[in-house]
Design a protein around this motif. Structure first.
Motif, PDB file in Angstrom:
ATOM      1  N   GLN A 156       0.810  -1.219   0.000  1.00  0.00           N
ATOM      2  CA  GLN A 156       0.000   0.000   0.000  1.00  0.00           C
ATOM      3  C   GLN A 156       0.845   1.272   0.000  1.00  0.00           C
ATOM      4  O   GLN A 156       0.315   2.373  -0.135  1.00  0.00           O
ATOM      5  CB  GLN A 156      -0.939   0.012   1.200  1.00  0.00           C
ATOM      6  CG  GLN A 156      -2.064  -1.004   1.138  1.00  0.00           C
ATOM      7  CD  GLN A 156      -3.030  -0.872   2.298  1.00  0.00           C
ATOM      8  OE1 GLN A 156      -2.976   0.076   3.081  1.00  0.00           O
ATOM      9  NE2 GLN A 156      -3.936  -1.834   2.422  1.00  0.00           N
ATOM     10  N   ASP A 158       2.999   4.235  -1.288  1.00  0.00           N
ATOM     11  CA  ASP A 158       3.223   4.950  -2.542  1.00  0.00           C
ATOM     12  C   ASP A 158       4.655   5.480  -2.621  1.00  0.00           C
ATOM     13  O   ASP A 158       5.385   5.200  -3.550  1.00  0.00           O
ATOM     14  CB  ASP A 158       2.227   6.103  -2.681  1.00  0.00           C
ATOM     15  CG  ASP A 158       0.791   5.625  -2.787  1.00  0.00           C
ATOM     16  OD1 ASP A 158       0.539   4.702  -3.577  1.00  0.00           O
ATOM     17  OD2 ASP A 158      -0.076   6.164  -2.080  1.00  0.00           O
ATOM     18  N   TYR A 159       5.032   6.261  -1.611  1.00  0.00           N
ATOM     19  CA  TYR A 159       6.402   6.765  -1.563  1.00  0.00           C
ATOM     20  C   TYR A 159       6.751   7.139  -0.130  1.00  0.00           C
ATOM     21  O   TYR A 159       5.886   7.244   0.742  1.00  0.00           O
ATOM     22  CB  TYR A 159       6.596   7.963  -2.497  1.00  0.00           C
ATOM     23  CG  TYR A 159       5.759   9.178  -2.178  1.00  0.00           C
ATOM     24  CD1 TYR A 159       6.309  10.280  -1.497  1.00  0.00           C
ATOM     25  CD2 TYR A 159       4.435   9.263  -2.575  1.00  0.00           C
ATOM     26  CE1 TYR A 159       5.545  11.398  -1.214  1.00  0.00           C
ATOM     27  CE2 TYR A 159       3.668  10.383  -2.300  1.00  0.00           C
ATOM     28  CZ  TYR A 159       4.233  11.451  -1.618  1.00  0.00           C
ATOM     29  OH  TYR A 159       3.471  12.559  -1.337  1.00  0.00           O
ATOM     30  N   HIS A 170       3.930   7.582   2.918  1.00  0.00           N
ATOM     31  CA  HIS A 170       2.671   7.919   2.262  1.00  0.00           C
ATOM     32  C   HIS A 170       2.058   6.625   1.723  1.00  0.00           C
ATOM     33  O   HIS A 170       2.684   5.909   0.937  1.00  0.00           O
ATOM     34  CB  HIS A 170       2.908   8.900   1.114  1.00  0.00           C
ATOM     35  CG  HIS A 170       3.503  10.210   1.567  1.00  0.00           C
ATOM     36  ND1 HIS A 170       2.734  11.309   1.863  1.00  0.00           N
ATOM     37  CD2 HIS A 170       4.795  10.578   1.775  1.00  0.00           C
ATOM     38  CE1 HIS A 170       3.519  12.305   2.234  1.00  0.00           C
ATOM     39  NE2 HIS A 170       4.777  11.892   2.189  1.00  0.00           N
ATOM     40  N   PHE A 171       0.830   6.349   2.128  1.00  0.00           N
ATOM     41  CA  PHE A 171       0.197   5.092   1.752  1.00  0.00           C
ATOM     42  C   PHE A 171      -1.324   5.254   1.744  1.00  0.00           C
ATOM     43  O   PHE A 171      -1.907   5.911   2.601  1.00  0.00           O
ATOM     44  CB  PHE A 171       0.576   3.982   2.744  1.00  0.00           C
ATOM     45  CG  PHE A 171       0.046   4.209   4.145  1.00  0.00           C
ATOM     46  CD1 PHE A 171      -1.070   3.513   4.604  1.00  0.00           C
ATOM     47  CD2 PHE A 171       0.628   5.143   4.988  1.00  0.00           C
ATOM     48  CE1 PHE A 171      -1.570   3.734   5.874  1.00  0.00           C
ATOM     49  CE2 PHE A 171       0.125   5.366   6.256  1.00  0.00           C
ATOM     50  CZ  PHE A 171      -0.972   4.658   6.707  1.00  0.00           C
ATOM     51  N   ASN A 172      -1.948   4.691   0.750  1.00  0.00           N
ATOM     52  CA  ASN A 172      -3.404   4.591   0.715  1.00  0.00           C
ATOM     53  C   ASN A 172      -4.098   5.909   1.073  1.00  0.00           C
ATOM     54  O   ASN A 172      -5.096   5.941   1.794  1.00  0.00           O
ATOM     55  CB  ASN A 172      -3.855   3.493   1.690  1.00  0.00           C
ATOM     56  CG  ASN A 172      -5.241   2.956   1.374  1.00  0.00           C
ATOM     57  OD1 ASN A 172      -5.699   3.032   0.229  1.00  0.00           O
ATOM     58  ND2 ASN A 172      -5.915   2.422   2.369  1.00  0.00           N
ATOM     59  N   ILE A 203      10.396   5.572  -3.872  1.00  0.00           N
ATOM     60  CA  ILE A 203       9.052   5.277  -4.380  1.00  0.00           C
ATOM     61  C   ILE A 203       8.886   3.773  -4.580  1.00  0.00           C
ATOM     62  O   ILE A 203       9.863   3.041  -4.754  1.00  0.00           O
ATOM     63  CB  ILE A 203       8.753   6.004  -5.717  1.00  0.00           C
ATOM     64  CG1 ILE A 203       9.624   5.449  -6.844  1.00  0.00           C
ATOM     65  CG2 ILE A 203       8.926   7.499  -5.570  1.00  0.00           C
ATOM     66  CD1 ILE A 203       9.200   5.925  -8.223  1.00  0.00           C
ATOM     67  N   ARG A 204       7.637   3.339  -4.520  1.00  0.00           N
ATOM     68  CA  ARG A 204       7.316   1.956  -4.893  1.00  0.00           C
ATOM     69  C   ARG A 204       7.010   1.971  -6.389  1.00  0.00           C
ATOM     70  O   ARG A 204       6.176   2.754  -6.857  1.00  0.00           O
ATOM     71  CB  ARG A 204       6.111   1.441  -4.099  1.00  0.00           C
ATOM     72  CG  ARG A 204       5.799  -0.036  -4.366  1.00  0.00           C
ATOM     73  CD  ARG A 204       4.752  -0.556  -3.387  1.00  0.00           C
ATOM     74  NE  ARG A 204       3.497   0.153  -3.526  1.00  0.00           N
ATOM     75  CZ  ARG A 204       2.523  -0.203  -4.374  1.00  0.00           C
ATOM     76  NH1 ARG A 204       2.652  -1.275  -5.145  1.00  0.00           N
ATOM     77  NH2 ARG A 204       1.410   0.500  -4.435  1.00  0.00           N
ATOM     78  N   ALA A 207       3.545   2.025  -7.824  1.00  0.00           N
ATOM     79  CA  ALA A 207       2.745   3.222  -7.562  1.00  0.00           C
ATOM     80  C   ALA A 207       3.102   4.357  -8.516  1.00  0.00           C
ATOM     81  O   ALA A 207       2.511   5.438  -8.452  1.00  0.00           O
ATOM     82  CB  ALA A 207       2.936   3.694  -6.128  1.00  0.00           C
ATOM     83  N   MET A 223       3.166  10.081  -9.844  1.00  0.00           N
ATOM     84  CA  MET A 223       2.636   8.913  -9.155  1.00  0.00           C
ATOM     85  C   MET A 223       1.166   8.697  -9.518  1.00  0.00           C
ATOM     86  O   MET A 223       0.476   9.616  -9.986  1.00  0.00           O
ATOM     87  CB  MET A 223       2.794   9.076  -7.650  1.00  0.00           C
ATOM     88  CG  MET A 223       4.212   9.440  -7.207  1.00  0.00           C
ATOM     89  SD  MET A 223       5.449   8.214  -7.684  1.00  0.00           S
ATOM     90  CE  MET A 223       5.005   6.863  -6.595  1.00  0.00           C
ATOM     91  N   ASN A 225      -1.260   8.475  -7.597  1.00  0.00           N
ATOM     92  CA  ASN A 225      -2.136   9.306  -6.760  1.00  0.00           C
ATOM     93  C   ASN A 225      -2.074  10.782  -7.138  1.00  0.00           C
ATOM     94  O   ASN A 225      -2.676  11.628  -6.466  1.00  0.00           O
ATOM     95  CB  ASN A 225      -1.797   9.126  -5.285  1.00  0.00           C
ATOM     96  CG  ASN A 225      -0.377   9.569  -4.938  1.00  0.00           C
ATOM     97  OD1 ASN A 225       0.347  10.111  -5.777  1.00  0.00           O
ATOM     98  ND2 ASN A 225       0.006   9.340  -3.700  1.00  0.00           N
TER      99      ASN A 225
END
Length: 243
Positions: A156, A158-159, A170-172, A203-204, A207, A223, A225
């Protein structure tokens, strides 16, 4: 005069907790300060009690033993108690005091306690390091925030950004601060899933929406998001080789 040690027993099996208490009866210098039956309870108890010694199971509900250590930053006095031998190398890589494989005898238990007494009597910060040298790549991260423990699935994220002595995860659609350096956290993340695109940003890859040119000589990461993140030259070389 011997030093009294405060012990916490963490195991999801009542019989296993009862056995540890029975074995401890013959050790007058050990005070049992509590017992827990899952990972979340363990985090709360370790934070509140600050025990000298922890008897820690590995496979437990909610969080496993290694995740408990990661969440609490526990660095000494941990004796693993488990029915599974496959975690032994990981435990000793983390410099655990001992690894008791169930079922274990009173003598084996006593031997582990003697090791703990010797180690806890030393003041060197090099004696035990349970977290910083782990080679584990967790599937979840745990973050303590305002008295609560949050569990963040790796999938989950993002980065992650560096924020002074913290990292901001930072997630979900949310974000949490964790007391850890970005470089230390980077060592725990799977390098096939995460990439450092800047000295202050990881970063993932899944994502990431796309890379776009920010200027003649620079790029930025867009990203999924909607967030746009700068990419350094070395970061661009790293991410280009993974796409």
């Amino acid at each position: 005069m011997s030093i009294r040690l405060r012990a916490l027993i963490i195991d999801d099996e009542e019989l296993a907790r009862r056995l540890s208490k029975e074995y401890l009866r013959s050790h007058a210098d050990i005070d049992i300060v509590g017992e827990c039956e899952n990972g979340l309870e363990a985090i709360e108890a370790i934070t509140a009690q600050q025990p000298d010694l922890i008897f820690l199971d590995i496979q437990m509900p909610k969080l496993n033993g290694f995740e408990v250590l990661e969440a609490t930053g526990r660095r000494e006095g941990v004796i693993f108690t488990t029915a599974y031998d496959q975690y032994a190398l990981k435990a000793f890589d983390q410099h655990a005091v001992d690894y008791l494989l169930k079922p274990y005898s009173q003598q084996r238990f006593d031997d582990a306690l003697n090791k703990a007494r010797k180690l806890l009597g030393q003041t060197s910060t090099e004696v035990i390091d349970l977290v910083a040298h782990t080679n584990a790549m967790p599937e979840r991260l745990t973050v303590r925030d305002r008295g609560q423990t949050h569990v963040i699935p790796i999938a989950q994220i993002d980065y992650i950004e560096a924020q002074d002595d913290y990292v901001q995860i930072h997630f979900n659609g949310k974000s949490l601060l964790k007391t850890q350096s970005l470089s230390d956290l980077e060592k725990q993340l799977n390098p096939t899933l995460f990439v450092r695109i800047h000295r202050s940003t990881i970063i993932r890859l899944q994502a990431l929406k796309c890379l776009e040119r920010a200027s003649k000589d620079s790029y930025q990461a867009v990203m999924l998001n909607g967030v746009i993140l700068p990419i350094s030259r070395s970061g661009y070389d790293r991410i280009k080789g993974m796409l």
